[in-house]
Structures are given as structure tokens and as C-alpha cells.
Write a protein that holds these residues in place. Structure first.
Motif, PDB file in Angstrom:
ATOM      1  N   PRO A 140     -17.802 -22.087 -31.723  1.00  0.00           N
ATOM      2  CA  PRO A 140     -18.226 -22.935 -30.461  1.00  0.00           C
ATOM      3  C   PRO A 140     -17.919 -22.828 -29.272  1.00  0.00           C
ATOM      4  CG  PRO A 140     -18.363 -24.035 -32.468  1.00  0.00           C
ATOM      5  CD  PRO A 140     -17.229 -22.728 -32.853  1.00  0.00           C
ATOM      6  N   VAL A 141     -18.578 -22.722 -28.103  1.00  0.00           N
ATOM      7  CA  VAL A 141     -18.401 -23.334 -26.804  1.00  0.00           C
ATOM      8  C   VAL A 141     -18.635 -23.834 -26.740  1.00  0.00           C
ATOM      9  CG1 VAL A 141     -18.301 -21.822 -24.899  1.00  0.00           C
ATOM     10  CG2 VAL A 141     -18.170 -20.437 -26.937  1.00  0.00           C
ATOM     11  N   THR A 142     -18.187 -25.233 -25.533  1.00  0.00           N
ATOM     12  CA  THR A 142     -18.534 -25.550 -25.004  1.00  0.00           C
ATOM     13  C   THR A 142     -19.454 -26.122 -23.494  1.00  0.00           C
ATOM     14  OG1 THR A 142     -16.504 -26.702 -23.597  1.00  0.00           O
ATOM     15  CG2 THR A 142     -16.530 -27.143 -26.223  1.00  0.00           C
ATOM     16  N   ASP A 143     -19.672 -27.296 -22.804  1.00  0.00           N
ATOM     17  CA  ASP A 143     -19.846 -26.226 -21.274  1.00  0.00           C
ATOM     18  C   ASP A 143     -19.620 -26.595 -19.870  1.00  0.00           C
ATOM     19  OD1 ASP A 143     -22.683 -26.948 -22.484  1.00  0.00           O
ATOM     20  OD2 ASP A 143     -23.093 -29.208 -22.410  1.00  0.00           O
ATOM     21  N   THR A 144     -18.588 -26.718 -20.390  1.00  0.00           N
ATOM     22  CA  THR A 144     -16.916 -26.802 -19.387  1.00  0.00           C
ATOM     23  C   THR A 144     -16.055 -25.409 -19.506  1.00  0.00           C
ATOM     24  OG1 THR A 144     -16.659 -29.682 -19.471  1.00  0.00           O
ATOM     25  CG2 THR A 144     -14.964 -27.890 -18.924  1.00  0.00           C
ATOM     26  N   GLN A 145     -16.555 -25.165 -21.091  1.00  0.00           N
ATOM     27  CA  GLN A 145     -16.165 -24.018 -20.903  1.00  0.00           C
ATOM     28  C   GLN A 145     -16.640 -22.715 -20.398  1.00  0.00           C
ATOM     29  OE1 GLN A 145     -15.491 -23.909 -25.196  1.00  0.00           O
ATOM     30  NE2 GLN A 145     -12.989 -24.453 -25.315  1.00  0.00           N
ATOM     31  N   ARG A 146     -18.841 -23.153 -20.835  1.00  0.00           N
ATOM     32  CA  ARG A 146     -18.941 -22.420 -20.269  1.00  0.00           C
ATOM     33  C   ARG A 146     -19.055 -22.086 -18.691  1.00  0.00           C
ATOM     34  NH1 ARG A 146     -22.789 -20.027 -23.735  1.00  0.00           N
ATOM     35  NH2 ARG A 146     -23.597 -21.586 -26.477  1.00  0.00           N
ATOM     36  N   ASP A 147     -18.710 -23.219 -18.001  1.00  0.00           N
ATOM     37  CA  ASP A 147     -18.530 -23.572 -16.387  1.00  0.00           C
ATOM     38  C   ASP A 147     -17.689 -22.129 -16.365  1.00  0.00           C
ATOM     39  OD1 ASP A 147     -19.993 -25.119 -16.510  1.00  0.00           O
ATOM     40  OD2 ASP A 147     -19.413 -26.463 -16.323  1.00  0.00           O
ATOM     41  N   ASP A 148     -16.237 -22.530 -17.056  1.00  0.00           N
ATOM     42  CA  ASP A 148     -15.680 -22.302 -16.534  1.00  0.00           C
ATOM     43  C   ASP A 148     -15.594 -20.178 -17.024  1.00  0.00           C
ATOM     44  OD1 ASP A 148     -13.616 -24.008 -16.132  1.00  0.00           O
ATOM     45  OD2 ASP A 148     -13.154 -24.018 -18.327  1.00  0.00           O
ATOM     46  N   LEU A 149     -16.400 -19.849 -17.851  1.00  0.00           N
ATOM     47  CA  LEU A 149     -16.489 -18.205 -18.335  1.00  0.00           C
ATOM     48  C   LEU A 149     -17.406 -17.931 -17.109  1.00  0.00           C
ATOM     49  CD1 LEU A 149     -17.626 -18.767 -22.357  1.00  0.00           C
ATOM     50  CD2 LEU A 149     -15.946 -17.577 -21.120  1.00  0.00           C
ATOM     51  N   ALA A 150     -18.068 -18.634 -16.686  1.00  0.00           N
ATOM     52  CA  ALA A 150     -19.221 -18.173 -15.757  1.00  0.00           C
ATOM     53  C   ALA A 150     -18.694 -17.886 -14.109  1.00  0.00           C
ATOM     54  CB  ALA A 150     -20.392 -19.487 -15.414  1.00  0.00           C
TER      55      ALA A 150
END
Length: 412
Positions: A218-228
Motif C-alpha cells: 500500500p502507498v500513502t498519499d504522502t508517498q504518492r506526492d514524493d513519488l510524483a
């Protein structure tokens, strides 16, 4: 010598005066008969520098005319010939004064020594005329000799200069070859490093995509921002490396061009589609003005689109607000694609510098406007490879216009 009185003659029969000389001519008198020597010295001394001599060594001195009699010639003919040879290629005249009417039958060595002959008794006018003719010949030979020497000296200087130029050309050729070799090595290094860097960057992008898809959990919203942010940085770096690689290919001459008839309307439309999101994101008006009649140009379609997109991207990047316009029109045997903007503009002294590799349009913007400074250098190289040109006009603070000129095809 028994000089006869001068025969009556009109002034019209007198010889023309010789050319003006800076110094009087020098006449050496080597006459065994003292009376004749005195008479000639008195007759010629008013117009010339007469050198009466009793010593045969006077032949080694400097003079313009030698006057001999038969006795002195018989004694000195070998020395006279050597003295004449010493002046060559100058002409040193010798005049023989003799009372022997049959002197023309003397052995041939006389005529190798003597240039003119007068048989006594002598008329003064004839004597003066003969001497003036011989002195004129002497003067002309000296002038010619001076010109020959000047020409020889000039030829020697030209030869030396040619040798120097040859040496300079050889050194320049060596330096040019060394520079080309270094340039090839640099381009090969850039190409190799670009390939080596693209591999891990592509891997970074791939792993970021896998994580974002939840393959690793699972990926959190904060992690998605970092991935972006990671993916944006990866794409930016990959774009920079691709520019370096493209430039290296251009320098090494490994780029292939597929020239064909390309529709100017289609080129404008495809370039607009590539940059429209950029323009809208910055709140700029993007205007495309197609030609009234469809024009066809000789170009590589993909590379034409690349150049137009690059020019439009630059215009958008350096236009904080206002409008970017793309147009095309015929101009003689060429088509002119123009990209104009209402951006920051350039000072005239920087118009050519911006086409140099790794040069930013505005050095004070390098921290805020990203790029390698290769886009315009690549675009000009592509334009020239397609038998065209890329130029710029600009006014600081008012905007710039870049003109891509390409030859029209026979379909236009």
C-alpha cells in the motif's frame, strides 16, 4: 690624335640631350698618346667627369665609359674583357679611337672588347653623339639592372613569405586535426555517458511506477506526492541527457536526415499540439497563423517538428506573460517559419551567442529556468543540415523573433 675641325651642321642634326643624371657620367681615358688624351679631356670635360689615366690599373675603378686607342687595346684587351664581364648584366661601353682605317679587319677579340669605333680624324659632333649614345645605353642598363635586383629581392621576400605561410598552414592543419580529434573524443564521451546515465534513470522511473501502482504494498498519499516529485525529477534529468546525446550525435555526424516534401500546415499543427499544454499552464496566448495557401518545404518532417517545438518551448519559457505566435510564409524560393513572443527579449550583442552550445538565453535566469543551453545550438545545426538557416531578432524587454528558413519544394 689629330682632331679635324667640326663639320658644319645644323642644330637639327645634333643628338637629343641625354636623360638628366644626378651626377655627371664618368669617362675613363686610357690613351697612350698624351696629345689625344688632352684633346678629348678638354672636349668632353664640360659635360662629363673625365678621368685621364696613365696607369692601366685604372681599369679596376668605377666609370661609365672607357675610351681606348689602338695601342692600349692591344695591350689591355684581356683585362678589358674581364672588366666588362664584372659589370654584367650591366652594360659597360668601350669606345675605340684609332687612326687605322683597316682596324675592322683586326682579330675578333677586338669586337668582344669594343662596342663602338671611331676612325680619326674625328668630327666633334660625331664624337659627342657616339659618346651620348653609349652613355644612354649604360644608364638604361643600370636602371634595368636595378629593377632586376629589386625584382629578385622581391621574389626572395615573396619566397620567404610563402615558406612562412606554408609553415603556418602546416601548424594550423596540425592544430585543426588535433582540435577535431579532441572534439570527436569529447562527442564520443558525451554519447557514452548519456547512454550510461539513461539506463539507471529509466530504472528509477520504472521502480517509481511499480511502487506507485502498489506492487510493493500500500502507498500513502504522502508517498504518492514524493513519488510524483521523483518521477518529475527523473523525467527532467532524462530530458537533459537526451539533449546532450542529440547534440553529440550532431557533432559526430551520425544523424540521418530523411528529406521529403513536408506540408507547412501540418508542421505548424503538430508543433502546436506539442507545446499547447505548456502555454496554457503558464497562462499564455498561443497563436498559430497558417499560410493562406499550403506551402511545401524540403525537410525531414520529424526534425522540422523538433525545431519548431524547441523554438516554441523557448519562447514560452522566457515569456512571463503575453503571447507566443507561430507563423509561416513564402519568401522567394524559401519558406520562413517564425516564432515570436512578447517575452524578456535579448540585447543585440547576445543574438549570436545564444546559438553556441551550453549557453543560456539569460544567465541571471539559470537558477529558475532549467535547461542545458543546447536547444538552440541543436536547432541551428538541424536547420543547416536541411539546407536552411536559423536566425534571431530581438529587443530587450519587448520580445524576440526566431526565423527558420527552409527551401520550398517543387510542389509549392
Amino acid at each position: 690624335m689629330n682632331a679635324a675641325p667640326a663639320a658644319a651642321s645644323s642644330s637639327a642634326d645634333a643628338p637629343a640631350p641625354p636623360p638628366a643624371r644626378a651626377e655627371p657620367s664618368r669617362i675613363l681615358l686610357l690613351l697612350d698618346q698624351r696629345e689625344n688624351r688632352s684633346l678629348l679631356a678638354a672636349e668632353l670635360g664640360d659635360r662629363h667627369q673625365v678621368l685621364p689615366a696613365t696607369d692601366d690599373d685604372a681599369l679596376d675603378g668605377e666609370f661609365d665609359l672607357l675610351v681606348l686607342d689602338g695601342r692600349s687595346l692591344d695591350r689591355l684587351w684581356e683585362r678589358v674583357q674581364r672588366r666588362k664581364a664584372r659589370d654584367e648584366p650591366g652594360f659597360l661601353p668601350v669606345l675605340l679611337v684609332t687612326s687605322r682605317p683597316g682596324v675592322k679587319m683586326i682579330t675578333r677579340h677586338v669586337w668582344r672588347s669594343v662596342d663602338e669605333l671611331i676612325v680619326a680624324p674625328i668630327e666633334k659632333a660625331e664624337l659627342r653623339a657616339r659618346i651620348e649614345v653609349l652613355l644612354r645605353a649604360r644608364s638604361f642598363s643600370l636602371q634595368l639592372g636595378g629593377q632586376v635586383e629589386a625584382a629578385r629581392a622581391l621574389a626572395q621576400r615573396l619566397h620567404q613569405q610563402a615558406e612562412e605561410l606554408r609553415g603556418t598552414a602546416e601548424r594550423l592543419a596540425e592544430r585543426t586535426a588535433a582540435a577535431e580529434e579532441a572534439n570527436q573524443a569529447k562527442s564520443q564521451f558525451l554519447a557514452m555517458m548519456s547512454h550510461e546515465l539513461r539506463t539507471p534513470l529509466n530504472a528509477i522511473g520504472g521502480y517509481a511506477d511499480l511502487i506507485e501502482m502498489g506492487v510493493r504494498g500500500p502507498v500513502t498519499d504522502t508517498q504518492r506526492d514524493d513519488l510524483a516529485r521523483i518521477k518529475a525529477g527523473q523525467r527532467h534529468l532524462l530530458g537533459l541527457i537526451n539533449e546532450v546525446l542529440n547534440y553529440a550525435k550532431l557533432e559526430t555526424g551520425t544523424v540521418h536526415y530523411d528529406l521529403a516534401d513536408v506540408s507547412a500546415r501540418d508542421a505548424l499543427s503538430s508543433a502546436e499540439a506539442l507545446v499547447a499544454p505548456q502555454a496554457h499552464a503558464r497562462g499564455l496566448e498561443l497563436e498559430v497563423a497558417a499560410p493562406d495557401t499550403d506551402l511545401w518545404v524540403r525537410a525531414d518532417e520529424e526534425k522540422l517538428r523538433q525545431v519548431l517545438a524547441n523554438l516554441l518551448s523557448n519562447a514560452i519559457k522566457f515569456t512571463p506573460a503575453g503571447r507566443v505566435r507561430l507563423s509561416c510564409e513564402a519568401s522567394g524560393a524559401d519558406a520562413c517559419f517564425r516564432v515570436s513572443d512578447t517575452g524578456i527579449g535579448l540585447s543585440p550583442d547576445k543574438l549570436e551567442a545564444i546559438f553556441e552550445p551550453f549557453v543560456q538565453i539569460r544567465s541571471d535566469l539559470t537558477r529558475t529556468e532549467e535547461g542545458t543551453g543546447l536547444g538552440l545550438a541543436i536547432s541551428r545545426a538541424i536547420a543547416e543540415a536541411m539546407q536552411g538557416s536559423l536566425t534571431a531578432e530581438s529587443v530587450l524587454g519587448e520580445g524576440s523573433t526566431f526565423t527558420l528558413q527552409l527551401p520550398l519544394s517543387s510542389r509549392s
